[in-house]
Enzyme design. Structure first.
Site, PDB file in Angstrom:
ATOM      1  N   ASP A  89       5.168 -34.539   0.898  1.00 27.94           N
ATOM      2  CA  ASP A  89       4.928 -34.686  -0.544  1.00 27.94           C
ATOM      3  C   ASP A  89       5.709 -35.820  -1.183  1.00 27.94           C
ATOM      4  O   ASP A  89       5.464 -36.158  -2.339  1.00 27.94           O
ATOM      5  CB  ASP A  89       5.280 -33.369  -1.260  1.00 27.94           C
ATOM      6  CG  ASP A  89       4.334 -32.268  -0.817  1.00 27.94           C
ATOM      7  OD1 ASP A  89       4.806 -31.287  -0.245  1.00 27.94           O
ATOM      8  OD2 ASP A  89       3.120 -32.458  -0.999  1.00 27.94           O
ATOM      9  N   HIS A 124      12.277 -28.968   4.512  1.00 29.01           N
ATOM     10  CA  HIS A 124      11.094 -28.302   5.069  1.00 29.01           C
ATOM     11  C   HIS A 124      11.558 -27.112   5.898  1.00 29.01           C
ATOM     12  O   HIS A 124      12.604 -27.174   6.549  1.00 29.01           O
ATOM     13  CB  HIS A 124      10.296 -29.262   5.959  1.00 29.01           C
ATOM     14  CG  HIS A 124       8.899 -28.816   6.192  1.00 29.01           C
ATOM     15  ND1 HIS A 124       8.587 -27.894   7.157  1.00 29.01           N
ATOM     16  CD2 HIS A 124       7.742 -29.120   5.573  1.00 29.01           C
ATOM     17  CE1 HIS A 124       7.280 -27.673   7.137  1.00 29.01           C
ATOM     18  NE2 HIS A 124       6.744 -28.407   6.175  1.00 29.01           N
ATOM     19  N   HIS A 169       5.724 -25.380  -2.497  1.00 30.76           N
ATOM     20  CA  HIS A 169       4.701 -25.629  -1.458  1.00 30.76           C
ATOM     21  C   HIS A 169       3.843 -26.817  -1.887  1.00 30.76           C
ATOM     22  O   HIS A 169       4.373 -27.909  -2.079  1.00 30.76           O
ATOM     23  CB  HIS A 169       3.900 -24.332  -1.265  1.00 30.76           C
ATOM     24  CG  HIS A 169       2.947 -24.313  -0.121  1.00 30.76           C
ATOM     25  ND1 HIS A 169       2.967 -25.209   0.919  1.00 30.76           N
ATOM     26  CD2 HIS A 169       1.924 -23.446   0.146  1.00 30.76           C
ATOM     27  CE1 HIS A 169       2.004 -24.905   1.773  1.00 30.76           C
ATOM     28  NE2 HIS A 169       1.349 -23.841   1.331  1.00 30.76           N
TER      29      HIS A 169
END
Ligand code: SDX
Length: 424
Positions: free
Chosen positions: A363, A305, A264
């Site tokens: 990210d 994702h 995460h």
């Protein structure tokens, strides 16, 4: 909500279940009545489960769409600023000019911490991970600000929102200063939110810190891009904690703990560690093979994702911001950026990733920007948490200001049937 029905056949039973439609997105089947029929739904990881109704953020994973109160993320990143986005997420509408100014001023005047909180930092080892410090300090806020913690009072919830938005940058920057043994820097009221954060991170009492406007703008964009993301793991954790009536500071601390995981929010730190481990473009193929090898736990960090099966719209803005920051700092040839760009190109053409619809997520590039600015990788998730606090609080606030029940999922029990304790 509509009065349409879905019919479920279980054995010789036919069960009718209500179907609801939202403003946009998939319909939902209300399965709450199933427990009376003696069956549960089964959905580990909540892949097909809508855990609540919400009006804050909408994601279309297939199209790579992210809306905050209806506004597309790329427009907010380009035209708004983080505090205006905080107001929008919290209140549902963009502020008027006067409301925006008052909100900015309110936040500016809540950035200091109770001075006794400094003692909390001193209890940690200097080499403690900053996320461990942030978890502890944010949870401890309830010990200092208990005067406004009646969750049923909208005014007290608003004060708590202001305190959290305002104090998270101070806490985050102090986590960093503590880890490098430098004195804490107090916030300055003449700086913007992002400039103030950079000042508290990199300023020292020895001379005035002048924030670089390009870097401050990049930080503000990073705050906007991480502000909220529907019912992700950490937000769902905050909602579950909040459903018990726990105080908002404890709920936000639970979100910070959940965000820390590398699957995460910890992925941005893991991306940089991965790029450093790859070390050279010549090693990329080896790591791509590792990512595809089922017997190898290695995954391409910053890729994939649960919801996006297209480009994460935040990654596109982040990639552009990375170029702006690196060219401002004369780092266009940053080796990590080159590895990241080559890795992205190879992965996007590789059948394994294409078939599984694995694209760069938020990210993948954020860590390159933060590293270029001089922020250590151990601080990346702290910055994610600082930004996501407004998302967590907005979801918590949406839940506690409406009708809600304590969250209490059930299970598929596969343990031992009843058996008697052996007589001695
Ligand atoms: C965030 O939910 C949110 O909104 C989160 C977030 C937010 O803003 O709150 O967007 C922030 O957490 C972004 C994600 C950051 N995490 C990473 O970058 C870590 C790397 N990514 C993976 O761990 C993974 O993609 C997840 C955790 C993000 C999603 O996991 P899922 O949805 O459970 O997908 P999965 O594990 O079932 O994978 C499906 C397939 C599997 O292969 P098969 O079993 O079908 O053969 O894809 C493979 C996986 O092995 N796969 C990957 C991969 N991600 C998935 N293979 C290699 N590298 C990867 N990164």
């Amino acid at each position: 909500m509509t009065d349409r029905k879905a019919t479920l056949s279980v054995g010789d039973k036919s069960i009718e279940l209500p179907v609801y439609s939202g403003t946009v997105g998939p319909d939902v089947i209300d399965v709450r009545g199933l427990v009376q029929e003696g069956v549960f739904t089964y959905d580990p990881g909540f892949v097909s489960t809508a855990a609540c109704e919400s009006a804050i953020t909408y994601i279309d994973g297939a199209k790579g769409v992210l809306l905050h109160r209806g506004y597309p993320i790329d427009q907010l990143a380009e035209q708004s600023d983080f505090l205006e986005v905080c107001y929008l997420l919290l209140n549902g509408e963009l502020p008027s000019e006067d409301e925006n100014k008052r909100f900015h001023d309110t936040i500016k005047n809540h950035t200091m911490l109770h001075d006794q909180m400094r003692n909390f930092f001193n209890g940690f080892r200097r080499d403690a991970h900053p996320m461990a410090i942030m978890c502890g300090v944010v949870g401890a806020l309830s010990a200092f600000y208990h005067d406004q913690m009646d969750v049923t009072d909208p005014k007290q919830r608003e004060v708590t929102a202001h305190r959290l938005i305002a104090k998270m940058p101070t806490i985050a920057a102090w986590c960093y200063k503590y880890s490098v043994g430098q004195p804490f820097m107090y916030p300055r009221n003449d700086l913007s939110y992002a400039e103030n954060f950079l000042h508290m991170m990199f300023g020292t009492p020895c001379e005035e810190y002048k924030p670089n406007p390009v870097l401050a703008n990049a930080m503000d964009k990073i705050f906007i891009l991480h502000a909220d993301h529907e019912q992700n793991a950490s937000t769902s954790t905050v909602r579950l904690a909040g459903s018990t009536g726990a105080n908002p500071y404890a709920c936000i601390a639970s979100g910070i703990a959940a965000l820390w995981g590398p699957a995460h929010g910890g992925a941005n730190e893991a991306v940089l560690d991965m790029l450093a481990e790859i070390g050279d473009e010549s090693n990329i193929e080896t790591f791509i093979a590792k990512a595809k090898d089922k017997d190898d736990p290695f995954r391409l960090m910053g890729f994939g994702h649960r919801v996006y099966k297209n480009f994460d719209p935040r990654a596109k803005v982040m990639a552009q911001t990375a170029h702006e920051v690196l060219s401002e700092l004369g780092l266009e040839n940053d080796p990590l950026l080159k590895i990241a760009q080559r890795l992205e190109k190879i992965a996007l053409e590789d059948e394994y990733f294409v078939k599984r619809q694995l694209y760069p997520n938020v990210d993948f590039y954020s860590g390159i920007i933060l590293k270029a600015i001089g922020i250590p990788t151990s601080m990346f998730t702290v910055i994610f948490a600082m930004s996501r606090t407004i998302g967590w609080f907005s979801h918590w606030n949406e839940m506690v200001s409406g009708n809600y029940r304590i969250g209490r999922p059930r299970q598929l029990y596969t343990g031992s049937p009843k058996r008697d304790y052996p007589k001695k």
